[in-house]
Motif scaffolding. Structure first.
Motif, PDB file in Angstrom:
ATOM      1  N   PHE A 119    -100.697 -88.710 -36.023  1.00  0.00           N
ATOM      2  CA  PHE A 119    -100.857 -87.336 -36.513  1.00  0.00           C
ATOM      3  C   PHE A 119    -100.611 -86.300 -35.410  1.00  0.00           C
ATOM      4  N   GLU A 120    -101.129 -86.551 -34.227  1.00  0.00           N
ATOM      5  CA  GLU A 120    -101.051 -85.557 -33.156  1.00  0.00           C
ATOM      6  C   GLU A 120     -99.629 -85.362 -32.628  1.00  0.00           C
ATOM      7  N   CYS A 168     -96.457 -73.661 -40.394  1.00  0.00           N
ATOM      8  CA  CYS A 168     -96.517 -74.974 -39.748  1.00  0.00           C
ATOM      9  C   CYS A 168     -97.580 -74.952 -38.666  1.00  0.00           C
ATOM     10  N   ILE A 169     -97.974 -76.161 -38.248  1.00  0.00           N
ATOM     11  CA  ILE A 169     -98.985 -76.295 -37.214  1.00  0.00           C
ATOM     12  C   ILE A 169     -98.639 -77.470 -36.321  1.00  0.00           C
ATOM     13  N   GLU A 170     -98.865 -77.279 -35.027  1.00  0.00           N
ATOM     14  CA  GLU A 170     -98.771 -78.381 -34.089  1.00  0.00           C
ATOM     15  C   GLU A 170    -100.187 -78.900 -33.901  1.00  0.00           C
ATOM     16  N   SER A 171    -100.411 -80.149 -34.246  1.00  0.00           N
ATOM     17  CA  SER A 171    -101.768 -80.687 -34.329  1.00  0.00           C
ATOM     18  C   SER A 171    -102.447 -80.832 -32.975  1.00  0.00           C
ATOM     19  N   THR A 172    -101.690 -80.870 -31.880  1.00  0.00           N
ATOM     20  CA  THR A 172    -102.304 -81.058 -30.568  1.00  0.00           C
ATOM     21  C   THR A 172    -102.988 -79.782 -30.089  1.00  0.00           C
ATOM     22  N   ASP A 173    -102.278 -78.677 -30.099  1.00  0.00           N
ATOM     23  CA  ASP A 173    -102.887 -77.423 -29.607  1.00  0.00           C
ATOM     24  C   ASP A 173    -103.203 -76.451 -30.736  1.00  0.00           C
ATOM     25  N   HIS A 174    -102.943 -76.880 -31.966  1.00  0.00           N
ATOM     26  CA  HIS A 174    -103.240 -76.061 -33.154  1.00  0.00           C
ATOM     27  C   HIS A 174    -102.490 -74.742 -33.152  1.00  0.00           C
ATOM     28  N   SER A 175    -101.371 -74.679 -32.467  1.00  0.00           N
ATOM     29  CA  SER A 175    -100.552 -73.473 -32.567  1.00  0.00           C
ATOM     30  C   SER A 175     -99.928 -73.434 -33.956  1.00  0.00           C
ATOM     31  N   THR A 176     -99.725 -72.234 -34.465  1.00  0.00           N
ATOM     32  CA  THR A 176     -99.265 -72.071 -35.839  1.00  0.00           C
ATOM     33  C   THR A 176     -98.121 -71.072 -35.915  1.00  0.00           C
ATOM     34  N   LEU A 177     -97.466 -71.085 -37.062  1.00  0.00           N
ATOM     35  CA  LEU A 177     -96.371 -70.163 -37.335  1.00  0.00           C
ATOM     36  C   LEU A 177     -96.391 -69.848 -38.822  1.00  0.00           C
ATOM     37  N   TYR A 178     -96.098 -68.591 -39.173  1.00  0.00           N
ATOM     38  CA  TYR A 178     -96.100 -68.179 -40.572  1.00  0.00           C
ATOM     39  C   TYR A 178     -94.859 -67.353 -40.868  1.00  0.00           C
ATOM     40  N   VAL A 179     -94.410 -67.418 -42.116  1.00  0.00           N
ATOM     41  CA  VAL A 179     -93.390 -66.472 -42.548  1.00  0.00           C
ATOM     42  C   VAL A 179     -94.088 -65.171 -42.928  1.00  0.00           C
ATOM     43  N   ASP A 180     -93.328 -64.091 -42.926  1.00  0.00           N
ATOM     44  CA  ASP A 180     -93.917 -62.766 -43.146  1.00  0.00           C
ATOM     45  C   ASP A 180     -94.587 -62.647 -44.516  1.00  0.00           C
ATOM     46  N   SER A 181     -94.052 -63.318 -45.519  1.00  0.00           N
ATOM     47  CA  SER A 181     -94.566 -63.140 -46.881  1.00  0.00           C
ATOM     48  C   SER A 181     -95.995 -63.659 -47.052  1.00  0.00           C
ATOM     49  N   ARG A 239    -102.467 -63.562 -45.194  1.00  0.00           N
ATOM     50  CA  ARG A 239    -103.099 -64.017 -46.439  1.00  0.00           C
ATOM     51  C   ARG A 239    -103.373 -65.521 -46.419  1.00  0.00           C
ATOM     52  N   PHE A 240    -102.467 -66.284 -45.807  1.00  0.00           N
ATOM     53  CA  PHE A 240    -102.590 -67.742 -45.753  1.00  0.00           C
ATOM     54  C   PHE A 240    -102.961 -68.163 -44.333  1.00  0.00           C
ATOM     55  N   THR A 241    -103.768 -69.208 -44.247  1.00  0.00           N
ATOM     56  CA  THR A 241    -104.147 -69.759 -42.945  1.00  0.00           C
ATOM     57  C   THR A 241    -103.990 -71.267 -42.969  1.00  0.00           C
ATOM     58  N   ILE A 242    -103.226 -71.785 -42.021  1.00  0.00           N
ATOM     59  CA  ILE A 242    -103.053 -73.223 -41.885  1.00  0.00           C
ATOM     60  C   ILE A 242    -103.998 -73.733 -40.810  1.00  0.00           C
ATOM     61  N   SER A 243    -104.556 -74.916 -41.036  1.00  0.00           N
ATOM     62  CA  SER A 243    -105.443 -75.519 -40.045  1.00  0.00           C
ATOM     63  C   SER A 243    -105.352 -77.035 -40.170  1.00  0.00           C
ATOM     64  N   SER A 244    -105.842 -77.722 -39.158  1.00  0.00           N
ATOM     65  CA  SER A 244    -105.813 -79.185 -39.207  1.00  0.00           C
ATOM     66  C   SER A 244    -107.123 -79.761 -38.719  1.00  0.00           C
ATOM     67  N   ASP A 245    -107.490 -80.887 -39.298  1.00  0.00           N
ATOM     68  CA  ASP A 245    -108.648 -81.666 -38.869  1.00  0.00           C
ATOM     69  C   ASP A 245    -108.101 -83.003 -38.390  1.00  0.00           C
ATOM     70  N   PRO A 259     -91.585 -87.741 -33.964  1.00  0.00           N
ATOM     71  CA  PRO A 259     -92.577 -87.182 -33.042  1.00  0.00           C
ATOM     72  C   PRO A 259     -91.975 -86.171 -32.068  1.00  0.00           C
ATOM     73  N   PHE A 260     -92.839 -85.273 -31.592  1.00  0.00           N
ATOM     74  CA  PHE A 260     -92.448 -84.249 -30.646  1.00  0.00           C
ATOM     75  C   PHE A 260     -93.383 -84.279 -29.445  1.00  0.00           C
ATOM     76  N   LEU A 261     -92.872 -83.781 -28.328  1.00  0.00           N
ATOM     77  CA  LEU A 261     -93.750 -83.537 -27.187  1.00  0.00           C
ATOM     78  C   LEU A 261     -94.678 -82.381 -27.557  1.00  0.00           C
ATOM     79  N   SER A 262     -95.912 -82.464 -27.101  1.00  0.00           N
ATOM     80  CA  SER A 262     -96.868 -81.427 -27.458  1.00  0.00           C
ATOM     81  C   SER A 262     -96.713 -80.212 -26.556  1.00  0.00           C
ATOM     82  N   GLY A 263     -97.202 -79.073 -27.062  1.00  0.00           N
ATOM     83  CA  GLY A 263     -97.242 -77.875 -26.243  1.00  0.00           C
ATOM     84  C   GLY A 263     -96.077 -76.932 -26.406  1.00  0.00           C
TER      85      GLY A 263
END
Length: 126
Positions: free
Chosen positions: A29-30, A50-63, A67-73, A101-105
């Motif tokens: 997952f991470e 989208c979310i990167e599960s390691t550092d929980h960085s996120t990205l959203y489209v303008d629309s 209003r929307f929040t992504i998170s991970s457990d 998989p991707f490198l984190s960060g």
């Protein structure tokens, strides 16, 4: 085998809220980026967040920003999409998707991910 299972969709009135869940399995997952997408009838699939599960960085489209929040457990291998102030134009099938998989960060990007769930219907009435 990568599996992504969405839940939490339903019918809600305009201005209401829903929380979608995406249970992931079959990969580390991470090491993956998880995103939420939607497709309304007659329209192309749209990347939302989208979310990167390691550092929980996120990205959203303008629309959906604000209003929307992504998170991970990470303990549950689950990603959530909290949707507030819903509008009738948010009506769509919502999908979670994964790529890696991707490198984190380095953060995540929004594009068509490699693996996708089957989706959950969200209907917002006016």
């Amino acid at each position: 085998e990568v599996q992504l299972v969405e839940s939490g969709g339903g019918l809600v009135q305009a201005g209401g809220s829903l929380r979608l869940s995406c249970a992931a399995s079959g990969f580390t997952f991470e090491d993956y980026h998880i995103g939420w997408f939607r497709q309304a009838p007659g329209k192309e699939r749209e990347a939302l967040s989208c979310i990167e599960s390691t550092d929980h960085s996120t990205l959203y489209v303008d629309s959906v920003k604000g209003r929307f929040t992504i998170s991970s457990d990470n303990a549950k291998n689950t990603v959530y999409l909290q949707m507030n102030s819903l509008k009738p134009e948010d009506t769509a099938v919502y999908y979670c998707a994964a790529d890696g998989p991707f490198l984190s960060g380095y953060g995540c990007s929004l594009y068509e991910y490699k693996y996708s769930g089957r989706g959950t219907q969200v209907t917002v009435s006016s």
